[in-house]
Design a protein around this motif. Structure first.
Motif, short mmCIF file in Angstrom:
data_model
loop_
_atom_site.label_atom_id
_atom_site.label_comp_id
_atom_site.label_asym_id
_atom_site.label_seq_id
_atom_site.Cartn_x
_atom_site.Cartn_y
_atom_site.Cartn_z
N LEU A 181 0.83 -1.21 0.00
CA LEU A 181 0.00 0.00 0.00
C LEU A 181 0.86 1.26 0.00
O LEU A 181 0.61 2.21 -0.76
N GLU A 182 1.89 1.27 0.84
CA GLU A 182 2.76 2.44 0.92
C GLU A 182 3.52 2.65 -0.39
O GLU A 182 3.61 3.77 -0.91
N SER A 183 4.05 1.56 -0.94
CA SER A 183 4.78 1.66 -2.21
C SER A 183 3.86 2.10 -3.34
O SER A 183 4.26 2.86 -4.23
N THR A 184 2.62 1.63 -3.31
CA THR A 184 1.64 2.02 -4.31
C THR A 184 1.37 3.52 -4.26
O THR A 184 1.31 4.20 -5.30
N ALA A 185 1.22 4.06 -3.06
CA ALA A 185 0.99 5.50 -2.91
C ALA A 185 2.14 6.30 -3.48
O ALA A 185 1.94 7.31 -4.18
N SER A 230 -8.77 4.15 -4.47
CA SER A 230 -9.08 5.49 -4.95
C SER A 230 -8.45 6.58 -4.09
O SER A 230 -8.18 7.68 -4.58
N GLY A 231 -8.21 6.28 -2.82
CA GLY A 231 -7.67 7.28 -1.91
C GLY A 231 -6.17 7.26 -1.74
O GLY A 231 -5.63 8.04 -0.93
N THR A 239 -5.00 8.72 -11.86
CA THR A 239 -5.27 7.35 -11.44
C THR A 239 -6.49 6.79 -12.16
O THR A 239 -7.54 7.42 -12.20
N TRP A 240 -6.31 5.62 -12.73
CA TRP A 240 -7.40 4.81 -13.26
C TRP A 240 -7.53 3.56 -12.39
O TRP A 240 -6.58 3.19 -11.70
N LEU A 241 -8.66 2.92 -12.45
CA LEU A 241 -8.86 1.65 -11.76
C LEU A 241 -8.96 0.52 -12.79
O LEU A 241 -9.49 0.70 -13.88
N THR A 258 -18.75 3.45 -6.18
CA THR A 258 -17.82 3.75 -5.08
C THR A 258 -16.84 4.85 -5.43
O THR A 258 -16.30 5.51 -4.54
N SER A 259 -16.56 5.05 -6.71
CA SER A 259 -15.54 6.01 -7.12
C SER A 259 -15.91 6.67 -8.44
O SER A 259 -16.63 6.08 -9.25
N THR A 260 -15.41 7.90 -8.63
CA THR A 260 -15.58 8.58 -9.92
C THR A 260 -14.39 8.37 -10.84
O THR A 260 -14.37 8.89 -11.96
N LEU A 261 -13.36 7.62 -10.38
CA LEU A 261 -12.20 7.40 -11.22
C LEU A 261 -12.58 6.57 -12.44
O LEU A 261 -13.37 5.63 -12.34
#
Length: 318
Positions: A181-185, A230-231, A239-241, A258-261
């Motif tokens: 998670l941290e690396s992703t951010a 998304s956050g 960012t895309w999902l 859940t998201s507008t992405l």
């Protein structure tokens, strides 16, 4: 530009024995690729520099991406064929054929495969998406500590690639998920700084009694994974999902609220029920945030062996 570079990657393979997959029978000359890599490693960067680029989204506003980043995770199997993706010439031939089909926008892969495709001249006018974290090897005890061992943001910027992709699997019982998670951010921040789109593929995952990692495709789990992904990072602008279709496809409409992405659907392992997979994708593609498909093994290695037909059918869903 070296003379060898001029003949490789020009879309015809003239003088090299390499062909680019412009017909179903096209073949890839591995010896020619290996010789170029050994004698002229600079040819990869030269091919990238002269590659014709395009916007991420074309006139249709939809995306059809073929995925081939599985081998770097040690995931070589397709159905009952455990080493189906291990033959690189065969994989490249399938990729070149898929990329030649109308409506296919581009490819997602690791550096070794994208470098081959650059040398083959198969990426002109295509979206090129680099795969970033490949350290979570399939079946390993450290699978969830998914280190970024693939493309870096600076690599994609240097080579003129169009987007990146990462996988973030979250197991609430495994501390390795926090590292991912941290690396992703950090990766999201670095890509946003370079104004490069990043496709984030989130899952809630857990290990079964047999120790095997499985992704939870229930509506609740997919909803939660989208909310978390998304956050991440200091900006979501780029960012895309990349999301799966839920176990019950009827849940997708609510899940995607859940998201507008912007999002694309991932294909995953569909087994022999290709038609069933198409129907799941067809419904989800109508949702307002869903912009397209990123599909790999089910199109490159369809049960009936007809790559062109599988790709064309998927394109038709868009």
């Amino acid at each position: 530009m070296s003379s060898s570079t001029a003949s490789i990657g020009n879309g015809s393979g003239a003088g090299t024995g390499i062909r680019t997959g412009t017909s179903p029978l096209a073949s890839v000359d591995i010896s020619a690729l290996a010789a170029t890599r050994a004698r002229h490693p600079e040819a990869v960067a030269e091919a990238a520099a002269r590659r014709t680029r395009r916007p991420l989204l074309g006139d249709s506003g939809r995306l059809m991406i073929v995925a081939a980043d599985h081998p770097a995770r040690g995931a070589l199997g397709v159905g009952s064929r455990k080493l189906a993706m291990a033959n690189r010439a065969d994989l490249l031939e399938r990729l070149c054929l898929a990329l030649s089909r109308p409506g296919v926008d581009g490819v997602l892969a690791t550096a070794d495969i994208l470098d081959d495709l650059l040398l083959l001249g198969a990426l002109d006018g295509k979206v090129v998406m680099g795969s970033m974290n490949r350290g979570g090897l399939s079946g390993a005890s450290f699978e969830l500590d998914d280190r970024f061992t693939g493309h870096r943001p600076e690599d994609m910027a240097r080579l003129g690639f169009d987007a990146g992709k990462l996988l973030v699997r979250i197991d609430f019982d495994d501390p390795g998920s926090l590292t991912t998670l941290e690396s992703t951010a950090h990766a999201i921040d670095a890509m946003a700084e370079r104004r490069l789109p990043l496709f984030v593929e989130p899952f809630i995952s857990r290990r079964g009694p047999d120790g095997k990692l499985r992704n939870d495709l229930s509506a609740e789990a997919v909803t939660k994974s989208i909310a978390i992904a998304s956050g991440l990072g200091g900006s979501s602008a780029y960012t895309w999902l990349k999301v799966p279709v839920t176990e019950n496809p009827d849940d997708m409409a609510e899940v995607m609220q859940t998201s507008t992405l912007p999002a694309v659907l991932l294909g995953g392992e569909v087994g022999d029920d290709q038609d069933g997979a198409y129907e799941k994708w067809r419904g989800a593609l109508q949702l307002p945030t869903v912009q397209g498909l990123v599909v790999g093994r089910s199109l490159l290695y369809p049960a009936d062996g007809d790559v062109s037909a599988a790709v064309d059918t998927a394109v038709g869903l868009l």
